[in-house]
Scaffold this motif. Structure first.
Motif, mmCIF file in Angstrom:
data_model
loop_
_atom_site.group_PDB
_atom_site.id
_atom_site.type_symbol
_atom_site.label_atom_id
_atom_site.label_comp_id
_atom_site.label_asym_id
_atom_site.label_seq_id
_atom_site.Cartn_x
_atom_site.Cartn_y
_atom_site.Cartn_z
ATOM 1 N N TRP A 45 -9.879 9.794 -0.678
ATOM 2 C CA TRP A 45 -9.322 8.538 -0.170
ATOM 3 C C TRP A 45 -7.868 8.346 -0.583
ATOM 4 O O TRP A 45 -7.108 7.644 0.073
ATOM 5 C CB TRP A 45 -10.174 7.348 -0.613
ATOM 6 C CG TRP A 45 -9.878 6.823 -1.995
ATOM 7 C CD1 TRP A 45 -10.500 7.171 -3.144
ATOM 8 C CD2 TRP A 45 -8.884 5.868 -2.357
ATOM 9 N NE1 TRP A 45 -9.971 6.490 -4.210
ATOM 10 C CE2 TRP A 45 -8.978 5.681 -3.756
ATOM 11 C CE3 TRP A 45 -7.930 5.148 -1.652
ATOM 12 C CZ2 TRP A 45 -8.148 4.810 -4.460
ATOM 13 C CZ3 TRP A 45 -7.095 4.274 -2.349
ATOM 14 C CH2 TRP A 45 -7.211 4.110 -3.731
ATOM 15 N N HIS A 69 -13.219 3.722 -10.804
ATOM 16 C CA HIS A 69 -12.442 3.934 -9.589
ATOM 17 C C HIS A 69 -11.176 4.733 -9.900
ATOM 18 O O HIS A 69 -10.401 4.385 -10.800
ATOM 19 C CB HIS A 69 -12.060 2.598 -8.959
ATOM 20 C CG HIS A 69 -11.598 2.750 -7.544
ATOM 21 N ND1 HIS A 69 -12.448 2.758 -6.475
ATOM 22 C CD2 HIS A 69 -10.358 2.933 -7.030
ATOM 23 C CE1 HIS A 69 -11.774 2.914 -5.359
ATOM 24 N NE2 HIS A 69 -10.504 3.035 -5.674
ATOM 25 N N ASN A 88 -9.012 -4.011 1.114
ATOM 26 C CA ASN A 88 -10.151 -3.743 2.000
ATOM 27 C C ASN A 88 -10.984 -2.570 1.507
ATOM 28 O O ASN A 88 -12.215 -2.613 1.482
ATOM 29 C CB ASN A 88 -9.661 -3.471 3.429
ATOM 30 C CG ASN A 88 -9.130 -4.718 4.100
ATOM 31 O OD1 ASN A 88 -9.479 -5.839 3.717
ATOM 32 N ND2 ASN A 88 -8.278 -4.554 5.097
ATOM 33 N N ARG A 89 -10.314 -1.496 1.090
ATOM 34 C CA ARG A 89 -11.032 -0.324 0.588
ATOM 35 C C ARG A 89 -11.750 -0.654 -0.713
ATOM 36 O O ARG A 89 -12.910 -0.276 -0.925
ATOM 37 C CB ARG A 89 -10.057 0.835 0.363
ATOM 38 C CG ARG A 89 -10.735 2.094 -0.171
ATOM 39 C CD ARG A 89 -9.717 3.183 -0.429
ATOM 40 N NE ARG A 89 -9.103 3.612 0.809
ATOM 41 C CZ ARG A 89 -9.653 4.486 1.641
ATOM 42 N NH1 ARG A 89 -10.841 4.994 1.375
ATOM 43 N NH2 ARG A 89 -9.024 4.856 2.738
ATOM 44 N N LEU A 90 -11.075 -1.372 -1.607
ATOM 45 C CA LEU A 90 -11.666 -1.688 -2.906
ATOM 46 C C LEU A 90 -12.868 -2.615 -2.751
ATOM 47 O O LEU A 90 -13.839 -2.512 -3.504
ATOM 48 C CB LEU A 90 -10.619 -2.317 -3.826
ATOM 49 C CG LEU A 90 -9.425 -1.412 -4.161
ATOM 50 C CD1 LEU A 90 -8.449 -2.137 -5.070
ATOM 51 C CD2 LEU A 90 -9.880 -0.118 -4.808
ATOM 52 N N LYS A 139 -15.008 -2.593 -0.338
ATOM 53 C CA LYS A 139 -16.133 -1.757 0.062
ATOM 54 C C LYS A 139 -16.675 -0.953 -1.114
ATOM 55 O O LYS A 139 -17.883 -0.729 -1.222
ATOM 56 C CB LYS A 139 -15.704 -0.805 1.186
ATOM 57 C CG LYS A 139 -15.370 -1.502 2.489
ATOM 58 C CD LYS A 139 -14.884 -0.512 3.532
ATOM 59 C CE LYS A 139 -14.494 -1.225 4.823
ATOM 60 N NZ LYS A 139 -13.942 -0.267 5.829
ATOM 61 N N ASN A 140 -15.783 -0.523 -1.990
ATOM 62 C CA ASN A 140 -16.198 0.341 -3.099
ATOM 63 C C ASN A 140 -16.705 -0.426 -4.314
ATOM 64 O O ASN A 140 -17.544 0.088 -5.059
ATOM 65 C CB ASN A 140 -15.032 1.246 -3.536
ATOM 66 C CG ASN A 140 -14.688 2.286 -2.485
ATOM 67 O OD1 ASN A 140 -15.488 2.561 -1.599
ATOM 68 N ND2 ASN A 140 -13.496 2.845 -2.562
ATOM 69 N N ASN A 187 0.818 -1.207 0.000
ATOM 70 C CA ASN A 187 0.000 0.000 0.000
ATOM 71 C C ASN A 187 0.852 1.258 0.000
ATOM 72 O O ASN A 187 0.594 2.214 -0.749
ATOM 73 C CB ASN A 187 -0.924 -0.010 1.227
ATOM 74 C CG ASN A 187 -1.704 1.271 1.361
ATOM 75 O OD1 ASN A 187 -1.279 2.201 2.052
ATOM 76 N ND2 ASN A 187 -2.844 1.350 0.691
ATOM 77 N N THR A 235 1.016 3.805 -3.413
ATOM 78 C CA THR A 235 0.314 5.089 -3.255
ATOM 79 C C THR A 235 1.273 6.261 -3.056
ATOM 80 O O THR A 235 0.908 7.407 -3.332
ATOM 81 C CB THR A 235 -0.655 5.045 -2.061
ATOM 82 O OG1 THR A 235 0.061 4.688 -0.874
ATOM 83 C CG2 THR A 235 -1.778 4.051 -2.309
ATOM 84 N N ASN A 239 -4.636 -2.366 -1.528
ATOM 85 C CA ASN A 239 -5.819 -1.583 -1.163
ATOM 86 C C ASN A 239 -7.081 -2.439 -1.118
ATOM 87 O O ASN A 239 -8.194 -1.937 -1.307
ATOM 88 C CB ASN A 239 -6.012 -0.442 -2.168
ATOM 89 C CG ASN A 239 -4.894 0.574 -2.114
ATOM 90 O OD1 ASN A 239 -4.889 1.471 -1.277
ATOM 91 N ND2 ASN A 239 -3.923 0.425 -3.013
#
Length: 434
Positions: A227, A377, A353-355, A357-358, A207, A211, A351
């Motif tokens: 985010w 995204h 966990n975030r992805l 959710k999205n 991560n 990023t 990423n």
């Protein structure tokens, strides 16, 4: 450890010889076997709503009371089916013979007819260990009818053979095994926690790099996306759809034999478990491809599972190293040239966990990725040469972490094998507690 003074043939091939003074007998001679009651969802008059155990609750050597349901019992049924400390519980169906011991995890409880209760004359925990060996060696499986759904009925369980040493030896064996298995289980738990920390370290590393880049001193800028936050000043902000083309998959008709067992790998969700796919479990023929919506996927494409229950926890994604086709539960992402598939693979894994959710649809029966959410995204994108540097760095660093994880996972397997071997040697009398 020493051996007993003399041995005799047990008459069972996989057990071999047992101590001469031990008894081999059917379970019905060692205690009372009772099957639980059929599910009753309503009060039939004078019934009582009480908690009960079902197959789900009977795990290996432990009772899982995280989800205990209730049903209606008569006074007579409550008298007959109430559990007491030390009662052995055997799965009647499903994973037949899986055994636990009741330790009064809740104050009052009963059993459904997917569970057999055995109240033995002797040391319960000794027979728990013996039953665990029966289960591990598939002895229970060999005693049930596999033509239909397997059931370890009360009658079949009563006739299962058990080894029974004198009570004082049962107690010695239990004391020794409890002490040793507690130590082994503690080591397994600690090693498992170490693996979890290594996995967290791996995700955190990925991560950070995908990023923020590799240079900690690089000048940063606001990405304009909440985010994402800050990214290196020379990076751009883009969306997935501007960097990848999408392609779906299909399943050739299973009724046409000629469509299958060819030389073209056909990807289903079970094949998307590793970073790279070199081959698959199932294959289709050229004729199968021609007569379906399948199309050949070029090498170095991203294959992502878009419909599966596993999407509750992770986003399965792989890179194909051979030409292949995929089924309808996958989407193929083909790079347009601005983003390497290896870099985007790491972006997803860093990423996840975030992805999840999205991207994943809410309220569907089977979890699935909403393609509109995926394609739109946003993400920070480094130049191609920097993507390649990041991939090279992460390949090296994650390989080191993965190697350590692999070593620790093997350690757990060895500990589990040692634990099982120790139990087997003790409850079959191969070795004697000093």
């Amino acid at each position: 450890m020493t051996r007993y003074d003399s041995y005799k043939d047990s008459g069972v091939d996989w057990i071999g010889e047992i101590p001469s003074h031990w008894v081999e007998t059917k379970l019905k001679n060692l205690g009372n076997v009772t099957l639980g009651k059929m599910l009753t969802n309503e009060d039939k008059g004078g019934f009582f709503l009480r908690p009960y155990l079902r197959s789900f609750n009977v795990q290996v050597e432990r009772v899982d009371v995280s989800e205990v349901k209730e049903m209606w019992f008569s006074e007579k049924e409550m008298s007959e089916l109430r559990l007491f400390k030390g009662d052995l519980l055997f799965n009647e169906g499903g994973d037949v013979g899986r055994t636990s011991i009741w330790d009064e995890e809740i104050p009052e409880c009963y059993i459904q007819n997917s569970v057999n209760r055995v109240r033995v004359k002797g040391k319960s925990r000794y027979f728990l260990y013996v039953s665990g060996l029966h289960h591990k060696t598939d002895y229970y499986d060999s005693q049930v009818n596999r033509v239909s759904i397997p059931h370890l009925t009360k009658e079949k369980l009563e006739n299962i053979l058990f080894l029974s040493p004198p009570l004082h030896e049962q107690e010695q064996i239990v004391e020794y095994l409890d002490r040793k298995t507690t130590l082994i289980d503690s080591l397994i738990e600690k090693t498992g926690r170490k693996i979890d920390l290594l996995k967290e370290k791996r995700t955190s590393l990925i991560n950070e790099v995908v990023t923020k880049g590799l240079n900690p001193d690089v000048e940063m800028k606001d990405s304009g996306v909440e985010w994402i936050g800050e990214i290196p000043r020379h990076w751009g902000v883009t969306k997935v759809k501007f960097n990848f083309m999408f392609r779906g998959g299909s399943t050739p008709s299973t009724e046409v034999v000629e469509y299958w067992n060819g030389d073209i790998p056909w990807v289903s969700s079970k094949d998307v478990k590793t970073k790279y796919i070199h081959d698959t479990e199932d294959h289709v023929s050229s004729l199968g491809v021609q007569n379906s919506s399948c199309s050949i996927v070029p090498i170095d494409s991203l294959i992502v599972v878009v419909r599966s229950g596993i999407l509750q926890r992770t986003i399965p994604m792989s890179i194909n190293k051979v030409e292949l086709v995929v089924n309808q539960d996958q989407k193929v992402m083909i790079s347009k040239g601005r983003t390497t598939v290896q870099w985007f693979y790491y972006f997803v894994k860093g990423n996840e966990n975030r992805l999840l959710k999205n991207w994943v649809k809410e309220g569907t029966t089977v979890e699935s990725i909403e393609m509109d959410n995926l394609s739109n995204h946003p993400f920070g994108l480094p130049p191609l040469h920097e993507q390649e540097q990041i991939v090279e760095y992460l390949d090296e660093q994650t390989s080191i972490i993965d190697s350590t994880i692999d070593t620790e996972e093997k350690r757990i397997e060895l500990l589990k094998e040692y634990r099982q071997s120790l139990i087997s040697e003790m409850v079959t009398g191969e070795i004697k507690v000093a």
